[in-house]
Design a protein around this motif. Structure first.
Motif, mmCIF file in Angstrom:
data_model
loop_
_atom_site.group_PDB
_atom_site.id
_atom_site.type_symbol
_atom_site.label_atom_id
_atom_site.label_comp_id
_atom_site.label_asym_id
_atom_site.label_seq_id
_atom_site.Cartn_x
_atom_site.Cartn_y
_atom_site.Cartn_z
ATOM 1 N N LEU A 21 0.818 -1.221 0.000
ATOM 2 C CA LEU A 21 0.000 0.000 0.000
ATOM 3 C C LEU A 21 0.846 1.262 0.000
ATOM 4 O O LEU A 21 0.377 2.330 -0.407
ATOM 5 C CB LEU A 21 -0.929 0.008 1.221
ATOM 6 N N LEU A 22 2.100 1.153 0.448
ATOM 7 C CA LEU A 22 2.973 2.343 0.449
ATOM 8 C C LEU A 22 3.155 2.908 -0.955
ATOM 9 O O LEU A 22 3.316 4.118 -1.125
ATOM 10 C CB LEU A 22 4.343 1.983 1.046
ATOM 11 N N GLY A 23 3.145 2.038 -1.948
ATOM 12 C CA GLY A 23 3.350 2.502 -3.318
ATOM 13 C C GLY A 23 2.076 2.703 -4.099
ATOM 14 O O GLY A 23 2.127 2.880 -5.327
ATOM 15 N N HIS A 24 0.926 2.686 -3.429
ATOM 16 C CA HIS A 24 -0.348 2.844 -4.142
ATOM 17 C C HIS A 24 -0.483 4.264 -4.683
ATOM 18 O O HIS A 24 -0.013 5.238 -4.092
ATOM 19 C CB HIS A 24 -1.518 2.513 -3.219
ATOM 20 N N GLU A 25 -1.160 4.380 -5.821
ATOM 21 C CA GLU A 25 -1.302 5.685 -6.482
ATOM 22 C C GLU A 25 -2.193 6.648 -5.712
ATOM 23 O O GLU A 25 -2.139 7.860 -5.928
ATOM 24 C CB GLU A 25 -1.869 5.488 -7.887
ATOM 25 N N ASN A 26 -3.022 6.142 -4.819
ATOM 26 C CA ASN A 26 -3.859 7.006 -3.985
ATOM 27 C C ASN A 26 -3.019 7.507 -2.807
ATOM 28 O O ASN A 26 -2.806 6.803 -1.831
ATOM 29 C CB ASN A 26 -5.075 6.220 -3.469
ATOM 30 N N HIS A 27 -2.554 8.739 -2.909
ATOM 31 C CA HIS A 27 -1.651 9.284 -1.890
ATOM 32 C C HIS A 27 -2.369 9.656 -0.600
ATOM 33 O O HIS A 27 -1.719 9.918 0.417
ATOM 34 C CB HIS A 27 -0.922 10.510 -2.449
ATOM 35 N N GLU A 28 -3.725 9.676 -0.629
ATOM 36 C CA GLU A 28 -4.461 10.016 0.586
ATOM 37 C C GLU A 28 -4.261 8.966 1.683
ATOM 38 O O GLU A 28 -4.408 9.266 2.870
ATOM 39 C CB GLU A 28 -5.958 10.147 0.273
ATOM 40 N N ILE A 29 -3.950 7.729 1.300
ATOM 41 C CA ILE A 29 -3.845 6.655 2.296
ATOM 42 C C ILE A 29 -2.463 6.579 2.925
ATOM 43 O O ILE A 29 -2.280 5.869 3.921
ATOM 44 C CB ILE A 29 -4.197 5.286 1.674
ATOM 45 N N GLN A 30 -1.474 7.291 2.388
ATOM 46 C CA GLN A 30 -0.099 7.139 2.865
ATOM 47 C C GLN A 30 0.064 7.451 4.358
ATOM 48 O O GLN A 30 0.726 6.691 5.072
ATOM 49 C CB GLN A 30 0.838 8.003 2.025
ATOM 50 N N PRO A 31 -0.519 8.550 4.877
ATOM 51 C CA PRO A 31 -0.359 8.804 6.314
ATOM 52 C C PRO A 31 -0.917 7.686 7.183
ATOM 53 O O PRO A 31 -0.363 7.373 8.236
ATOM 54 C CB PRO A 31 -1.133 10.112 6.534
ATOM 55 N N TYR A 32 -2.005 7.042 6.741
ATOM 56 C CA TYR A 32 -2.603 5.977 7.535
ATOM 57 C C TYR A 32 -1.762 4.709 7.489
ATOM 58 O O TYR A 32 -1.624 3.992 8.479
ATOM 59 C CB TYR A 32 -4.027 5.687 7.064
ATOM 60 N N GLY A 67 7.336 12.099 22.633
ATOM 61 C CA GLY A 67 8.702 11.643 22.425
ATOM 62 C C GLY A 67 8.976 11.198 21.015
ATOM 63 O O GLY A 67 10.122 10.915 20.657
ATOM 64 N N MET A 68 7.934 11.100 20.180
ATOM 65 C CA MET A 68 8.120 10.638 18.810
ATOM 66 C C MET A 68 8.549 11.779 17.895
ATOM 67 O O MET A 68 9.018 11.523 16.794
ATOM 68 C CB MET A 68 6.806 10.041 18.282
ATOM 69 N N GLN A 69 8.356 13.036 18.341
ATOM 70 C CA GLN A 69 8.588 14.214 17.520
ATOM 71 C C GLN A 69 7.665 14.261 16.306
ATOM 72 O O GLN A 69 7.623 15.216 15.591
ATOM 73 C CB GLN A 69 10.062 14.261 17.032
ATOM 74 N N TRP A 70 7.001 13.195 16.060
ATOM 75 C CA TRP A 70 5.963 13.129 15.016
ATOM 76 C C TRP A 70 4.952 12.147 15.540
ATOM 77 O O TRP A 70 5.281 11.020 15.901
ATOM 78 C CB TRP A 70 6.561 12.649 13.695
ATOM 79 N N GLY A 71 3.726 12.575 15.633
ATOM 80 C CA GLY A 71 2.732 11.754 16.307
ATOM 81 C C GLY A 71 2.303 10.556 15.511
ATOM 82 O O GLY A 71 1.369 9.868 15.878
ATOM 83 N N GLY A 72 2.998 10.260 14.441
ATOM 84 C CA GLY A 72 2.506 9.194 13.588
ATOM 85 C C GLY A 72 1.362 9.725 12.765
ATOM 86 O O GLY A 72 0.704 10.675 13.134
ATOM 87 N N PRO A 73 1.104 9.186 11.610
ATOM 88 C CA PRO A 73 -0.034 9.627 10.813
ATOM 89 C C PRO A 73 -1.330 9.329 11.541
ATOM 90 O O PRO A 73 -1.450 8.305 12.185
ATOM 91 C CB PRO A 73 0.089 8.803 9.521
ATOM 92 N N GLU A 74 -2.270 10.229 11.414
ATOM 93 C CA GLU A 74 -3.490 10.109 12.200
ATOM 94 C C GLU A 74 -4.682 9.780 11.318
ATOM 95 O O GLU A 74 -4.780 10.263 10.213
ATOM 96 C CB GLU A 74 -3.750 11.427 12.936
ATOM 97 N N PRO A 75 -5.572 8.960 11.817
ATOM 98 C CA PRO A 75 -6.788 8.698 11.051
ATOM 99 C C PRO A 75 -7.654 9.939 11.010
ATOM 100 O O PRO A 75 -7.597 10.757 11.901
ATOM 101 C CB PRO A 75 -7.469 7.579 11.838
ATOM 102 N N LEU A 76 -8.445 10.047 9.980
ATOM 103 C CA LEU A 76 -9.307 11.213 9.841
ATOM 104 C C LEU A 76 -10.561 11.055 10.670
ATOM 105 O O LEU A 76 -11.184 10.000 10.694
ATOM 106 C CB LEU A 76 -9.726 11.387 8.375
ATOM 107 N N ARG A 77 -10.943 12.137 11.349
ATOM 108 C CA ARG A 77 -12.264 12.154 11.971
ATOM 109 C C ARG A 77 -13.321 12.142 10.874
ATOM 110 O O ARG A 77 -14.347 11.497 10.998
ATOM 111 C CB ARG A 77 -12.414 13.420 12.822
ATOM 112 N N ARG A 78 -13.076 12.857 9.808
ATOM 113 C CA ARG A 78 -13.966 12.843 8.640
ATOM 114 C C ARG A 78 -13.099 12.687 7.398
ATOM 115 O O ARG A 78 -12.718 13.671 6.769
ATOM 116 C CB ARG A 78 -14.778 14.133 8.566
ATOM 117 N N PRO A 79 -12.736 11.481 6.993
ATOM 118 C CA PRO A 79 -11.814 11.292 5.875
ATOM 119 C C PRO A 79 -12.370 11.857 4.588
ATOM 120 O O PRO A 79 -13.576 12.019 4.431
ATOM 121 C CB PRO A 79 -11.696 9.763 5.786
#
Length: 630
Positions: free
Chosen positions: A510-521, A606-618
């Motif tokens: 999925l990392l290489g999928h053309e839909n870039h909206e899913i990359q953070p998840y 401590g992560m300096q980046w909270g990790g990608p977050e799911p959308l409340r309203r994707p």
């Protein structure tokens, strides 16, 4: 007691008047006799004959004018004593008046001995023509009356076949009989006894008072909601301000040690301070390296915004609605479900939408608290594809709002129905999309996260994500976002560890999928599950680091930063400082699900980046952040 005695005679008169009006003859005789025995004489003014005398005189005068053909006298009395509302609004009165004009127009032709007076006849015909061109024009489209519009222009109407019926001997008596019945009905209705009038006026007064009290209650509730929203906003701003203040204090301490404050850091702080209306264009419109710019923008953001008044929507009969949703036809059910959803989704955000939602919840629109065999929720299992789809859409709309999620989450039966429909639905893609969207929003609540993990939803998600190209954009985005939400929990990560190689393969593809909206998840799910030692070992064995570094060369700055943290997690031997989650958190929507780009959950600092977050309203397939498919 003295007041009663003072008005006793008048009260007795009212009773007698009503008994006389209602024609309770025996009761009236007994009543009058008993009053006489007890020495309570009835007032003579209440006599029925006096009450009826004036209407009877008017009726007699109208009928006399009808018989004598006195046109002007008749219509003067008609317009004076027949209420305008009856003459203009009652179809029976309009028809009767039309035939009365005909009666007077041809009166001389029927009753004159020999040739009628030409001047008087012309006057009557002219009067009839004026009526036809003014008030009578309203009946010109009626088939029954259309032939009579030619009457004034026919030289000898008595000989014309179209008007033969008018000159028969029976026509005028029949018309007079209709007139008598009409007059009796009108004068009886307009001559109601005073007791009835008092009752009616008092009832109307009470009704008006209740309506006024209801309006006052609605206004009080509206003001209460407004003040509550203001309080919540002030409280949120206060918490935000405390957080920003703490960060600024840390920054000032760092400057003492010689560390510089970067423009990027200043920009991130200001974005958190500015109002929502200014956040979108802030980065492009403000030069944070120029002193004074940030403070100017901050003061501008605090300018009061005039709120637009939005009217409240009218209330609904929810008992009838639910009855029709359960027992109505499939067509009616679909229309009602669509209308209820539109009422919620097209309402103005804020007070109007909150009022609609609260009305739905307080009336238990979806029967979430019902224990009956038949309920509105069972429409998810309807045999009709359209009903199932519209029911799924309505639930998805509910789940898009925090209060709606709270309402649906009070019972696990809603979750069970959605999971069952998700696994069984293979006919209607739209139904499955909306069910999946609702489940993703359910995953904002910890108890529902736990239930979904226990029900094996992670394995279902992994299974459909094996072939992402077969999925719609909406299904793909919501599936990955839901998977990430579940992977944030310890139980979810342990489930992934049971099939680590499969989960890692699906996520790496999925990392290489053309839909870039899913990359953070995808990144967020990877980062989360790599906190499990067995999954890290499997990832190293399959060369996950090399795969990730390929995307570093191709990704944007944010994507590169996220992948670097995933690689760091992959190569770590222990968890980062602080737990990624707390299974003891309160039962509320998790703050990390905010779509703001800022991790706020415990342990993410401590992560300096909270990790990608799911959308409340994707985002939807069209790019609109509506929270449900278009």
């Amino acid at each position: 007691m003295g007041d009663i005695l003072a008005h006793e005679s008048e009260l007795l008169g009212l009773v007698k008047e009503y008994l006389d009006f209602a024609e309770f003859e025996d009761t009236l005789k007994t009543f009058s006799k008993e009053c006489k025995i007890k020495g309570k004489p009835l007032p003579k003014s209440a006599c029925g004959s006096l009450r009826d005398s004036k209407p009877l005189i008017i009726q007699k005068d109208l009928l006399a004018a009808f018989d004598s053909g006195d046109q002007r006298e008749f219509f003067d009395l008609w317009e004076e004593h027949i209420p305008r509302s009856v003459r203009d609004g009652d179809s029976l009165a309009q028809k009767l008046e039309f035939y009365l004009h005909i009666h007077f127009a041809i009166y001389l032709l029927k009753h004159s001995v020999g040739r009628p007076d030409k001047e008087e006849l012309d006057e009557r015909i002219s009067y009839f023509k004026t009526y036809l061109e003014t008030k009578g024009a309203a009946l010109s489209q009626t088939t029954e009356f259309l032939p009579f519009y030619a009457l004034p222009f026919v030289p000898k109407p008595a000989a014309h076949p179209s008007f033969k019926e008018l000159f028969q001997d029976s026509w005028s008596p029949e018309l007079k009989l209709k007139l008598e019945k009409f007059l009796a009905l009108i004068f009886k209705a307009s001559n109601m006894p005073k007791l009835f009038t008092l009752y009616k006026e008092n009832g109307q007064s009470n009704k008006d008072m209740l309506q006024q009290l209801h309006r006052q209650l609605v206004e009080a509730e509206r003001r209460s909601m407004t003040y509550l929203k203001r309080y919540n906003k002030i409280q949120a701003d206060y918490h935000n301000l405390i957080g920003v203040t703490a960060e600024l204090v840390d920054s000032l301490e760092a400057t003492v040690s010689g560390k510089m404050i970067t423009p990027e850091y200043l920009q991130s702080v200001c974005v958190r301070l500015f109002s929502n209306q200014m956040r979108q264009s802030l980065a492009h419109s403000v030069d944070f390296t120029r002193p004074g710019t940030a403070s100017t923008m901050l003061r501008a953001s605090l300018a009061p915004v005039k709120l637009k008044d939005v009217p409240l929507l009218p209330s609904l009969d929810y008992e009838k609605l639910k009855k029709d949703l359960i027992w109505g036809s499939d067509r009616l059910k679909a229309f009602l479900l669509q209308a209820l959803r539109w009422r919620l989704t097209t309402s103005h955000p804020g007070e109007q939408r909150e009022t609609v939602l609260q009305a739905y919840i307080s009336n238990d629109l979806l029967d979430c608290h019902s224990h009956g065999q038949r309920s509105v929720l069972q429409l998810l299992n309807s045999k009709s594809d359209v009903v199932r789809q519209y029911m799924a859409r309505l639930i998805n709309a509910f789940a898009s709002l925090a209060e709606g999620r709270l309402y649906l989450a009070q019972s696990t039966k809603v979750l069970r129905l959605l999971e069952e429909r998700l696994r069984e639905e293979d006919k209607d893609v739209m139904t499955r999309e909306n069910v999946l969207g609702a489940l993703q929003k359910f995953s904002l609540r910890r108890p529902l996260q736990t239930a979904m993990i226990r029900d094996g939803l992670i394995f279902w998600l992994i299974d459909i994500l094996k072939e992402p190209d077969c999925l719609s954009d909406y299904t793909l985005e919501y599936s990955v976002a839901l998977l990430m939400n579940l992977c944030l929990r310890s139980a979810g990560k342990n489930v992934c560890a049971q099939a680590a190689s499969l989960v890692l393969k699906v996520l790496s593809d999925l990392l290489g999928h053309e839909n870039h909206e899913i990359q953070p998840y995808v990144n967020g799910a990877l980062y989360s599950i790599l906190s499990i030692a067995s999954i890290r070992e499997e990832a190293r064995a399959m060369g996950m680091e090399d795969i990730l570094r390929c995307f570093i060369r191709e990704g944007n700055a944010e994507m590169i930063r996220q992948i670097e943290f995933i690689i760091k997690q992959l190569n770590s031997e222990e968890l980062p400082d602080g737990a990624l989650e707390s299974d003891d958190d309160e039962d509320e929507d998790d703050e990390i699900m905010t779509n703001t780009g800022k991790a706020r959950r415990k342990g993410t600092a401590g992560m300096q980046w909270g990790g990608p977050e799911p959308l409340r309203r994707p985002v939807t397939p069209g790019g609109h952040r509506t929270g449900y498919p278009a």
